[in-house]
Design a protein around this motif. Structure first.
Motif, PDB file in Angstrom:
ATOM      1  N   VAL A   1      80.759  51.705  39.968  1.00 14.54           N
ATOM      2  CA  VAL A   1      81.021  51.645  41.404  1.00 14.54           C
ATOM      3  C   VAL A   1      82.326  52.363  41.691  1.00 14.54           C
ATOM      4  CG1 VAL A   1      82.218  49.426  41.240  1.00 14.54           C
ATOM      5  CG2 VAL A   1      81.192  50.121  43.417  1.00 14.54           C
ATOM      6  N   CYS A   2      82.407  52.956  42.882  1.00 12.25           N
ATOM      7  CA  CYS A   2      83.613  53.678  43.274  1.00 12.25           C
ATOM      8  C   CYS A   2      83.994  53.291  44.693  1.00 12.25           C
ATOM      9  CB  CYS A   2      83.374  55.191  43.186  1.00 12.25           C
ATOM     10  SG  CYS A   2      84.771  56.191  43.761  1.00 12.25           S
ATOM     11  N   ASP A   3      85.281  53.056  44.915  1.00  5.34           N
ATOM     12  CA  ASP A   3      85.798  52.813  46.254  1.00  5.34           C
ATOM     13  C   ASP A   3      87.236  53.302  46.289  1.00  5.34           C
ATOM     14  OD1 ASP A   3      84.842  50.853  48.765  1.00  5.34           O
ATOM     15  OD2 ASP A   3      87.017  51.131  48.615  1.00  5.34           O
ATOM     16  N   ALA A   4      87.635  53.872  47.441  1.00  5.71           N
ATOM     17  CA  ALA A   4      89.001  54.400  47.553  1.00  5.71           C
ATOM     18  C   ALA A   4      90.037  53.294  47.398  1.00  5.71           C
ATOM     19  CB  ALA A   4      89.175  55.109  48.893  1.00  5.71           C
ATOM     20  N   ALA A   5      89.675  52.057  47.743  1.00  9.03           N
ATOM     21  CA  ALA A   5      90.579  50.918  47.584  1.00  9.03           C
ATOM     22  C   ALA A   5      90.363  50.296  46.203  1.00  9.03           C
ATOM     23  CB  ALA A   5      90.325  49.879  48.676  1.00  9.03           C
ATOM     24  N   SER A   6      91.362  50.403  45.341  1.00  9.02           N
ATOM     25  CA  SER A   6      91.198  49.959  43.956  1.00  9.02           C
ATOM     26  C   SER A   6      90.907  48.462  43.863  1.00  9.02           C
ATOM     27  CB  SER A   6      92.451  50.294  43.141  1.00  9.02           C
ATOM     28  OG  SER A   6      93.600  49.667  43.698  1.00  9.02           O
TER      29      SER A   6
ATOM     30  N   ARG B   1      89.324  46.589  45.996  1.00 14.06           N
ATOM     31  CA  ARG B   1      87.933  46.361  46.387  1.00 14.06           C
ATOM     32  C   ARG B   1      86.984  46.798  45.267  1.00 14.06           C
ATOM     33  NH1 ARG B   1      84.200  43.381  48.933  1.00 14.06           N
ATOM     34  NH2 ARG B   1      82.427  44.630  49.603  1.00 14.06           N
ATOM     35  N   ALA B   2      87.225  47.954  44.683  1.00 15.10           N
ATOM     36  CA  ALA B   2      86.364  48.453  43.607  1.00 15.10           C
ATOM     37  C   ALA B   2      86.349  47.492  42.430  1.00 15.10           C
ATOM     38  CB  ALA B   2      86.834  49.836  43.161  1.00 15.10           C
ATOM     39  N   ARG B   3      87.522  47.017  42.051  1.00 15.21           N
ATOM     40  CA  ARG B   3      87.622  46.089  40.918  1.00 15.21           C
ATOM     41  C   ARG B   3      86.951  44.750  41.239  1.00 15.21           C
ATOM     42  NH1 ARG B   3      92.600  46.743  40.062  1.00 15.21           N
ATOM     43  NH2 ARG B   3      93.355  45.137  41.473  1.00 15.21           N
ATOM     44  N   GLU B   4      87.130  44.274  42.482  1.00 18.18           N
ATOM     45  CA  GLU B   4      86.564  42.975  42.872  1.00 18.18           C
ATOM     46  C   GLU B   4      85.043  42.978  42.832  1.00 18.18           C
ATOM     47  OE1 GLU B   4      85.111  42.166  46.241  1.00 18.18           O
ATOM     48  OE2 GLU B   4      84.663  40.181  45.432  1.00 18.18           O
TER      49      GLU B   4
ATOM     50  N   ARG C   1      82.490  40.941  40.365  1.00 21.98           N
ATOM     51  CA  ARG C   1      81.553  39.980  40.948  1.00 21.98           C
ATOM     52  C   ARG C   1      80.115  40.289  40.573  1.00 21.98           C
ATOM     53  NH1 ARG C   1      80.135  39.918  46.483  1.00 21.98           N
ATOM     54  NH2 ARG C   1      82.030  41.100  46.921  1.00 21.98           N
ATOM     55  N   PHE C   2      79.764  41.588  40.489  1.00 22.91           N
ATOM     56  CA  PHE C   2      78.389  41.964  40.192  1.00 22.91           C
ATOM     57  C   PHE C   2      78.173  42.307  38.721  1.00 22.91           C
ATOM     58  CE2 PHE C   2      78.502  42.610  44.770  1.00 22.91           C
ATOM     59  CZ  PHE C   2      77.265  42.156  45.174  1.00 22.91           C
ATOM     60  N   GLY C   3      79.210  42.161  37.907  1.00 22.57           N
ATOM     61  CA  GLY C   3      79.068  42.448  36.487  1.00 22.57           C
ATOM     62  C   GLY C   3      78.840  43.914  36.187  1.00 22.57           C
ATOM     63  N   ILE C   4      79.502  44.786  36.947  1.00 26.91           N
ATOM     64  CA  ILE C   4      79.361  46.233  36.776  1.00 26.91           C
ATOM     65  C   ILE C   4      80.385  46.713  35.754  1.00 26.91           C
ATOM     66  CG2 ILE C   4      79.477  48.462  37.959  1.00 26.91           C
ATOM     67  CD1 ILE C   4      78.711  46.934  40.544  1.00 26.91           C
TER      68      ILE C   4
ATOM     69  N   TRP D   1      84.470  50.824  37.124  1.00 27.32           N
ATOM     70  CA  TRP D   1      84.825  51.046  38.519  1.00 27.32           C
ATOM     71  C   TRP D   1      85.856  52.161  38.606  1.00 27.32           C
ATOM     72  CZ3 TRP D   1      89.903  50.443  40.018  1.00 27.32           C
ATOM     73  CH2 TRP D   1      90.722  49.666  39.196  1.00 27.32           C
ATOM     74  N   HIS D   2      85.833  52.867  39.738  1.00 27.31           N
ATOM     75  CA  HIS D   2      86.704  54.027  39.936  1.00 27.31           C
ATOM     76  C   HIS D   2      87.187  54.085  41.378  1.00 27.31           C
ATOM     77  CE1 HIS D   2      85.303  55.788  36.097  1.00 27.31           C
ATOM     78  NE2 HIS D   2      84.116  55.333  36.463  1.00 27.31           N
ATOM     79  N   THR D   3      88.250  54.847  41.599  1.00 25.43           N
ATOM     80  CA  THR D   3      88.704  55.148  42.956  1.00 25.43           C
ATOM     81  C   THR D   3      88.476  56.619  43.293  1.00 25.43           C
ATOM     82  OG1 THR D   3      90.951  55.537  42.144  1.00 25.43           O
ATOM     83  CG2 THR D   3      90.439  53.321  42.967  1.00 25.43           C
TER      84      THR D   3
END
Length: 242
Positions: A34-39, A41-44, A48-51, A54-56
């Motif tokens: 998963v990727c999100d500009a907000a680190s 949020r990406a980590r959370e 939570r989903f066991g991914i 994660w990246h920004t």
């Protein structure tokens, strides 16, 4: 056809999270990154989903993860540049609407997908629900359609569960861009392409904010009228449909 597909999700807002849940509970898909500009949020969401990853930066996601499919759920103005990166990486692409912000951008994405030999699709969930074939069946039974009325009324826009700044802005937001495409697409799929006869859009004085109303008349190929009645910020419960 593979038995299981590895998916990367770019953007972990409301729609990104919905797709994470749907794919994580489907036997044929695994969300691998998963990727999100907000680190934070990406980590959370990854936790939570066991991914696993994660990246920004979406480019790192495309390089580091063994992905079959990438889903883009970022604000509209980023669909074109990020989409081109996904297609250049040779990944199948599922993109939130709008596909692009201009016809030219859409053509560039189509060309890139064709050259890469991958599937490029938009997420139009209403079209894939059981109601669509049922509507199609009933239309064949009831006879000719005299008029199509599309109504989109909102007590509050953005809606309480959509409180992100870009959805209230004129550059990318508004219910005309966010909600109307679902019903226009269903009308097109069921009855054919519409031609715009007239359209009037109401905007607030603040030029940064999105529209508050729309009134439009379109016509189907056989001349059948299609009306659009949209309002936001009214003393009315949310109501939208055909």
């Amino acid at each position: 056809m593979k038995e299981r597909y590895s998916v990367g999700i770019i953007g972990s807002g409301v729609m990104g999270e919905r797709l994470m849940h749907a794919m994580n509970t489907h036997e044929r898909f695994t969300v691998a990154a998963v990727c999100d500009a907000a680190s934070q949020r990406a980590r959370e969401v990854a936790d939570r989903f066991g991914i696993a990853a994660w990246h920004t930066d979406h480019r790192l996601l495309l390089r580091e993860a063994e992905l079959d499919l990438v889903y883009i759920a970022v604000p509209p103005k980023f669909h074109h540049p990020i989409g081109l990166d996904v297609l250049a990486a040779g990944k199948h692409l599922l993109c939130e609407k709008p596909l692009a912000n201009s016809v030219q951008e859409g053509k560039e994405m189509l060309r890139a997908a064709t050259e890469a030999g991958v599937v490029h699709a938009m997420n139009f969930p209403l079209f894939y629900r059981p109601i669509f074939p049922e509507l199609k069946r009933r239309l064949a039974e009831i006879g000719s359609v005299r008029r199509v009325d599309i109504v989109t009324h909102f007590h509050q826009w953005p809606r309480p569960w959509q409180q992100t700044a870009w959805l209230s802005g004129r550059e990318q937001g508004g219910f005309v861009r966010e909600v109307l495409p679902h019903f226009l697409h269903l009308t097109y799929a069921l009855l054919g392409r519409c031609e715009v006869v007239r359209s009037d859009v109401d905007y607030p004085e603040n030029q940064e904010l999105c529209e508050t109303g729309i009134s439009a008349l379109l016509r189907l190929p056989d001349g059948t009228p299609v009306t659009i009645n949209g309002l936001a910020g009214i003393a009315h419960v949310e109501s939208h449909g055909i």
